[in-house]
Write a protein that holds these residues in place. Structure first.
Motif, mmCIF file in Angstrom:
data_model
loop_
_atom_site.group_PDB
_atom_site.id
_atom_site.type_symbol
_atom_site.label_atom_id
_atom_site.label_comp_id
_atom_site.label_asym_id
_atom_site.label_seq_id
_atom_site.Cartn_x
_atom_site.Cartn_y
_atom_site.Cartn_z
ATOM 1 N N ASN A 275 -32.253 15.944 -33.890
ATOM 2 C CA ASN A 275 -31.219 16.486 -34.748
ATOM 3 C C ASN A 275 -30.778 17.731 -33.920
ATOM 4 O O ASN A 275 -30.123 19.085 -34.015
ATOM 5 N N SER A 276 -31.975 17.907 -32.774
ATOM 6 C CA SER A 276 -31.885 19.539 -31.934
ATOM 7 C C SER A 276 -30.124 19.805 -30.900
ATOM 8 O O SER A 276 -29.680 18.641 -31.120
ATOM 9 N N GLU A 277 -28.787 20.594 -31.288
ATOM 10 C CA GLU A 277 -27.866 20.552 -31.388
ATOM 11 C C GLU A 277 -28.281 20.588 -29.463
ATOM 12 O O GLU A 277 -27.014 19.439 -29.142
ATOM 13 N N ARG A 278 -28.639 21.176 -28.948
ATOM 14 C CA ARG A 278 -28.452 21.073 -27.137
ATOM 15 C C ARG A 278 -28.912 19.467 -27.001
ATOM 16 O O ARG A 278 -28.274 18.731 -26.385
ATOM 17 N N GLU A 279 -29.542 18.754 -28.010
ATOM 18 C CA GLU A 279 -30.277 16.778 -27.462
ATOM 19 C C GLU A 279 -29.263 16.573 -27.411
ATOM 20 O O GLU A 279 -28.493 15.400 -26.972
ATOM 21 N N ARG A 280 -28.099 16.229 -28.724
ATOM 22 C CA ARG A 280 -27.111 15.923 -29.727
ATOM 23 C C ARG A 280 -25.784 15.942 -27.859
ATOM 24 O O ARG A 280 -25.176 14.849 -28.196
ATOM 25 N N VAL A 281 -25.528 17.152 -27.624
ATOM 26 C CA VAL A 281 -24.243 17.167 -26.229
ATOM 27 C C VAL A 281 -25.171 16.920 -25.807
ATOM 28 O O VAL A 281 -24.083 16.193 -24.992
ATOM 29 N N HIS A 282 -26.292 17.011 -25.112
ATOM 30 C CA HIS A 282 -26.743 16.094 -23.780
ATOM 31 C C HIS A 282 -26.698 14.845 -23.823
ATOM 32 O O HIS A 282 -25.842 14.083 -23.191
ATOM 33 N N ALA A 283 -26.849 14.008 -25.028
ATOM 34 C CA ALA A 283 -26.601 12.574 -25.317
ATOM 35 C C ALA A 283 -25.725 12.241 -25.468
ATOM 36 O O ALA A 283 -25.025 11.029 -24.519
ATOM 37 N N ALA A 284 -24.415 12.701 -25.732
ATOM 38 C CA ALA A 284 -23.650 12.748 -25.428
ATOM 39 C C ALA A 284 -22.833 12.486 -24.509
ATOM 40 O O ALA A 284 -21.905 11.560 -23.662
ATOM 41 N N VAL A 285 -22.580 13.324 -23.829
ATOM 42 C CA VAL A 285 -22.335 14.114 -22.225
ATOM 43 C C VAL A 285 -22.858 12.969 -21.580
ATOM 44 O O VAL A 285 -22.440 12.200 -20.329
ATOM 45 N N GLN B 191 -19.745 17.380 -39.253
ATOM 46 C CA GLN B 191 -20.874 17.127 -40.143
ATOM 47 C C GLN B 191 -21.661 17.803 -39.440
ATOM 48 O O GLN B 191 -22.831 17.883 -40.278
ATOM 49 N N PHE B 192 -22.084 17.936 -38.015
ATOM 50 C CA PHE B 192 -23.848 19.308 -37.772
ATOM 51 C C PHE B 192 -23.796 20.744 -38.378
ATOM 52 O O PHE B 192 -24.708 20.769 -38.294
ATOM 53 N N TYR B 193 -22.542 20.917 -38.546
ATOM 54 C CA TYR B 193 -22.721 22.215 -38.860
ATOM 55 C C TYR B 193 -22.281 22.359 -40.190
ATOM 56 O O TYR B 193 -22.727 23.833 -40.755
ATOM 57 N N GLY B 194 -22.263 21.498 -41.069
ATOM 58 C CA GLY B 194 -21.138 22.033 -42.625
ATOM 59 C C GLY B 194 -20.549 22.675 -42.905
ATOM 60 O O GLY B 194 -19.933 23.506 -43.837
ATOM 61 N N THR B 195 -19.058 22.377 -41.720
ATOM 62 C CA THR B 195 -18.374 23.316 -41.643
ATOM 63 C C THR B 195 -16.683 22.851 -41.406
ATOM 64 O O THR B 195 -17.158 20.660 -42.408
ATOM 65 N N SER B 196 -15.381 23.010 -41.938
ATOM 66 C CA SER B 196 -14.315 22.081 -41.753
ATOM 67 C C SER B 196 -13.859 22.374 -40.580
ATOM 68 O O SER B 196 -13.591 23.374 -40.417
ATOM 69 N N ALA B 197 -12.626 21.720 -40.316
ATOM 70 C CA ALA B 197 -11.309 22.370 -40.196
ATOM 71 C C ALA B 197 -10.648 23.217 -40.200
ATOM 72 O O ALA B 197 -10.257 23.601 -41.134
ATOM 73 N N ASN B 198 -10.150 23.891 -38.434
ATOM 74 C CA ASN B 198 -9.410 24.795 -39.033
ATOM 75 C C ASN B 198 -8.584 24.969 -37.915
ATOM 76 O O ASN B 198 -8.911 24.088 -36.609
ATOM 77 N N ARG B 199 -7.762 25.682 -37.518
ATOM 78 C CA ARG B 199 -7.038 25.736 -36.038
ATOM 79 C C ARG B 199 -7.685 26.354 -34.447
ATOM 80 O O ARG B 199 -7.182 25.838 -34.346
ATOM 81 N N LYS B 200 -8.169 27.320 -35.383
ATOM 82 C CA LYS B 200 -9.301 27.672 -34.232
ATOM 83 C C LYS B 200 -10.243 26.139 -33.713
ATOM 84 O O LYS B 200 -9.747 25.855 -32.378
ATOM 85 N N GLN B 201 -9.972 25.061 -34.232
ATOM 86 C CA GLN B 201 -11.483 24.067 -33.978
ATOM 87 C C GLN B 201 -10.846 23.656 -32.669
ATOM 88 O O GLN B 201 -10.725 22.889 -32.275
ATOM 89 N N VAL B 202 -9.425 23.367 -33.875
ATOM 90 C CA VAL B 202 -8.622 22.424 -33.220
ATOM 91 C C VAL B 202 -8.103 22.538 -31.622
ATOM 92 O O VAL B 202 -8.251 21.905 -30.519
#
Length: 205
Positions: free
Chosen positions: A90-100, A148-159
């Protein structure tokens, strides 16, 4: 109402249709992913060993086959990347690294995929439309994963950020597969992981 394919030689008719379709898609990937900028029905049928009269039971025309080839590649890569993320910590870096890593490995181990998805020399209206569609899909998928990971919601900056990241990652892979980046696979994965993590605060404010 069309008649269902009959059983022949102990094999259900629908299964035979599905197998011929699979063979045509595989032949299309071989041709698009190696030498040919355009597909022809005759060439695909010759490559697959499927009689031309059976082509149209699965595809309306060669463009429909091209779309199916692209969707097959995108589907395989997406499934592989999501499975890698699910299997990581559940580490941020491990998840990103796994996908990449999963995405880079997918196109590196089968160069046909990279050519279909990223080659500038392989371009037509069908592939241009599919590439634009997949960019939107991956941007939305990245946003969903971030929320899902950060518990946030979509916004224009994220898009904006997710489209920037997906487009940049695609361009890196285009340059790397084209020989313009003198980096090994591990370096590509590491540096792209670092860049995606640097963009994380903007994708998940």
């Amino acid at each position: 109402m069309p008649e269902s394919p009959r059983t022949y030689g102990g094999v259900d008719g629908s299964a035979r249709v599905a197998e011929r379709r699979r063979m045509l898609v595989e032949a299309g990937l071989d041709l698009l992913g190696t030498t040919e900028p355009e597909l022809s029905v005759r060439g695909v049928c010759r490559r697959s060993g499927v009689a031309s009269r059976y082509f149209y039971e699965s595809f309306a025309d060669k463009n429909a086959l091209m779309e199916a080839v692209y969707d097959r590649v995108i589907g395989d890569i997406t499934t592989t990347a999501l499975a890698a993320v699910s299997a990581s910590s559940n580490s941020e870096r491990e998840r990103v690294h796994a996908a990449v890593h999963a995405i880079v490995r997918s196109v590196a181990e089968d160069p046909r995929r990279g050519r279909v998805l990223f080659s500038a020399t392989l371009s037509n209206d069908v592939l241009a439309a599919k590439r634009a569609e997949s960019t939107k899909m991956f941007a939305a998928l990245l946003a969903a994963q971030a929320n899902q990971f950060y518990g946030t919601s979509a916004n224009r900056k994220q898009v904006l950020t997710t489209h920037f990241v997906v487009g940049g990652f695609a361009q890196v892979l285009t340059a790397w597969l084209g020989g313009e980046l003198d980096l090994d696979e591990s370096a590509v994965v590491t540096q792209c992981t670092d860049l995606l993590l640097a963009a994380a605060p903007y994708a998940a404010p």
